[in-house]
Design an enzyme around this catalytic site. Structure first.
Site, short mmCIF file in Angstrom:
data_model
loop_
_atom_site.label_atom_id
_atom_site.label_comp_id
_atom_site.label_asym_id
_atom_site.label_seq_id
_atom_site.Cartn_x
_atom_site.Cartn_y
_atom_site.Cartn_z
CB THR A 1 -1.30 -0.39 1.41
OG1 THR A 1 -1.44 -1.51 1.30
CG2 THR A 1 -1.58 1.29 1.62
CD GLU A 2 -1.02 5.27 -1.31
OE1 GLU A 2 -0.28 5.60 -1.86
OE2 GLU A 2 -2.27 5.49 -0.68
CG LEU A 3 6.38 2.41 -3.56
CD1 LEU A 3 5.01 1.75 -4.04
CD2 LEU A 3 6.42 3.19 -4.57
#
Lengths: 228, 416
Positions: free
Chosen positions: B148-150
């Site tokens: 998630t979101e790097l």
């Protein structure tokens, strides 16, 4: 006799406050055949409206604690403020006694965001419910499931909301020093709740607007006859 | 293995959350649904029309003409699920891309969640659910990961490696790189696990600056952008551009020329031949293992801080997050499919993103994505939903309040 009544809105469009008081009183006076002219300010933007504050304010503080501060929305307006010490309630700790206690924060205002942030900081958001502005019917619904009405504000121009609560049979606590203890006691002793409900309800009987209107009507007539 | 070979990896993130509907205090205990199906359908259909379908077609055509082009996608489970519901033609076109063999799909959490920080078990479960769904609807078995979101740390990398993935994407943030170049392949300190940093400056040139007329490089053409990549020092072997796929046609509208840009840029690089397009799994085979990098704190690709502050930066976000995961065990005990599904959709990071009170350019981006007028409204709405979830979990036995009869009147949310 005719009467002039001043207010900032008529009819009131929100529950509580001076607007409701004006509406109820005006209606009761009209029932007593008092011819009433209700005056509301017509704001054009630049004119200032002089207000007469009739309430007696007793400030229990020395003169040198008073401070002149700037009005929040308009820095040009200076107001004299007396700092008041507000004891923290430490709600966060007390809810531990009653993990299922829920606080409904009804209404709106410009400090609502800060209140939400404060509740979140205390990690009690799941027990504090912010409803936003409530209509009269919704207020009644909320009061119908409420065990205790808490009014922690240090001042209110016309505290009509505790009367709404009393009318609904909900005990009211307003003394901020006694606040946490009183809430805990009410939660702990349902007997007390029921007792306070009865007492409060009886009190409201004498608070009906008819009586208020009669007194005012009477007072004005007495004043009128004294002056003439 | 040719040690002079340089690689370009293009990775696009596809995500749509299940946005909540307006859920007021009086809705608690009323049995009202949590998610605004109409709004979600409208948004998914609109973005499908503006972005997913035309962009997929563009890529399909490019790959048909130039089979050496490679593209990488990560599609959240919440997005896949909504495509199946509202825009099945989008799934079909992603399947066509998968069939070319030129496209790799990544693993991630089904619910685009931050579950890792609260329950590893829940995180692992969601990764499994996503893997299953990707297999079912796209026909692809993911071996490379995107969190998630790097969001990345050594501990996350270790767990993901234990789940059988060969590597994952990381934000090319200073916290991770510590002075190293983003244009290279790196390795986890404990596992044989590849880390691909996103070149955030170049990615954001497209994602954020492309349409900014005040930017010195405006207007940015595909050829100009390709020339920047061409001019990178020869020892920098890998360039990873990672963007929201919605950049093409949604964040940047079609009229801005963004599709022409995408095509021009890919073709220009393809023609120059100095870079080879590669998917992450191929990179692990083609390139020697990179240097080891340690990253203790969590980094991400969001906001200027590139940490967790976009979702857990203020007290409201943290209290909402803590409250949500206090229900984890209760929800699992109940073993009720509809309840569990709702609970997991509430874990989607976007709900917390909307509660951010950051100002400045970060605040502007948060506001762009948010369906709410303010973070406080987002918070209030979310907490009402959680109160309802608690109501469902505890039933009437320890209910919040004797269900307030459903009010016909809506609460006016405006301040007086």
């Amino acid at each position: 006799m005719g009467g002039l009544m001043f207010g900032w809105e008529f009819p009131s469009h929100i529950s509580g406050g001076l607007g409701t008081a004006c509406l109820c009183l005006a209606t009761a006076l009209k029932d007593q055949r008092v011819e009433l002219l209700f005056v509301v300010p017509q704001a054009r933007g630049d004119e200032s409206i002089p207000l007469i504050n009739a309430s007696v304010v007793v400030v229990d503080a020395s003169q040198n604690t008073a401070r002149v501060t700037e009005e929040r929305w308009n820095p040009a307006v200076k107001i004299t403020a007396v700092p008041a010490e507000i004891k923290p309630y430490s709600i966060g700790e007390n809810t531990v006694c009653f993990p299922d206690a829920h606080f409904i924060v009804a209404g709106s205002g410009d400090l609502l965001p800060q209140m939400m942030e404060r509740a979140a900081y205390r990690k009690i958001s799941s027990r504090m419910h912010f409803t936003g502005l409530l209509k009269a019917e919704q207020m009644r619904q909320v009061l119908s499931v409420t065990q205790v009405y808490v009014m922690p504000s240090v001042s209110d121009p016309f505290g009509i909301t505790p009367l709404d609560a009393v009318q609904a049979g909900v005990p009211v606590i307003g003394d901020i020093d006694a606040l946490p203890d009183a809430i805990i006691n009410l939660f702990r002793h349902n007997v007390l709740t029921n007792a306070s409900r009865g007492n409060s309800k009886r009190e409201t009987k004498s608070l009906i607007w008819k009586r208020a209107a009669t007194s005012i009507n009477q007072l004005y007539h007495e004043l009128g006859s004294t002056l003439s | 293995m040719n040690s002079d070979q340089r690689y370009l990896n293009l990775y696009f993130q596809v995500h749509q959350p299940r946005r909540l509907q307006k859920f007021q205090f009086f809705d608690v205990g009323s049995g009202q649904r949590y998610f605004d199906d109409d709004l979600n359908r409208d948004i998914v259909c609109q973005v499908a029309k503006d972005c997913y379908l035309p962009a997929n077609t563009l890529l399909l055509n490019l790959i048909a003409r130039h089979p050496d082009i490679r593209v990488t996608f990560s599609i959240s489970g919440t997005a896949l699920e909504q495509f199946a519901l509202y825009a099945p033609e989008v799934l079909l076109s992603f399947r066509q891309l998968a069939d070319t063999g030129a496209v790799e799909f990544l693993g991630e959490t089904y619910y685009h969640s931050l579950a890792y920080f609260k329950s590893q078990e829940e995180f692992i479960h969601q990764v499994g659910l996503h893997k299953q769904l990707l297999r079912d609807v796209i026909g692809f078995d993911p071996t490379f990961f995107r969190h998630t979101e790097l969001i990345y740390s050594d501990a996350i990398g270790k767990l993901v490696s234990e789940l059988g993935f060969s590597g994952m994407y990381v934000e090319g943030a200073p916290a991770f790189l510590q002075g190293r170049t983003p244009n290279g392949l790196y390795t986890h300190p404990e596992a044989s696990f590849a880390l691909i940093p996103r070149n955030h400056r170049m990615s954001d040139d497209i994602a954020f600056r492309y349409a900014d007329e005040a930017w010195a490089e405006w207007p940015l053409t595909g050829k100009k952008f390709a020339s920047w990549i061409d001019r990178l020092p020869a020892h920098e072997k890998l360039v990873c551009l990672a963007l929201d796929y919605e950049t093409f046609g949604e964040h940047q509208k079609h009229s801005s020329g963004i599709f022409t840009f995408l095509q021009e840029f890919i073709l220009a690089l393809q023609r120059s031949g100095r870079f080879m397009f590669a998917t992450p799994s191929a990179l692990c085979d083609l390139m020697p293992a990179g240097p080891v990098v340690q990253c203790v704190g969590a980094s991400s690709w969001a906001d200027q801080a590139r940490d967790l502050s976009a979702w857990l930066g203020n007290d409201m976000q943290r209290d909402a997050f803590e409250t949500l995961y206090r229900f984890q065990d209760l929800v699992m005990e109940k073993d009720d499919m509809a309840l569990t599904k709702d609970y997991r959709h509430l874990q989607t990071s976007d709900h917390f993103y909307y509660m951010s009170t950051k100002g400045g350019p970060d605040g502007g981006v948060h506001q762009y994505f948010s369906p709410y007028r303010s973070p406080y409204e987002a918070f209030m709405n979310y907490m009402n939903v959680l109160a309802d979830l608690e109501f469902r979990l505890r039933g009437k036995r320890r209910g919040l309040w004797p269900s307030i009869e459903k009010s016909a009147v809506a609460v006016a949310a405006e301040p007086r």
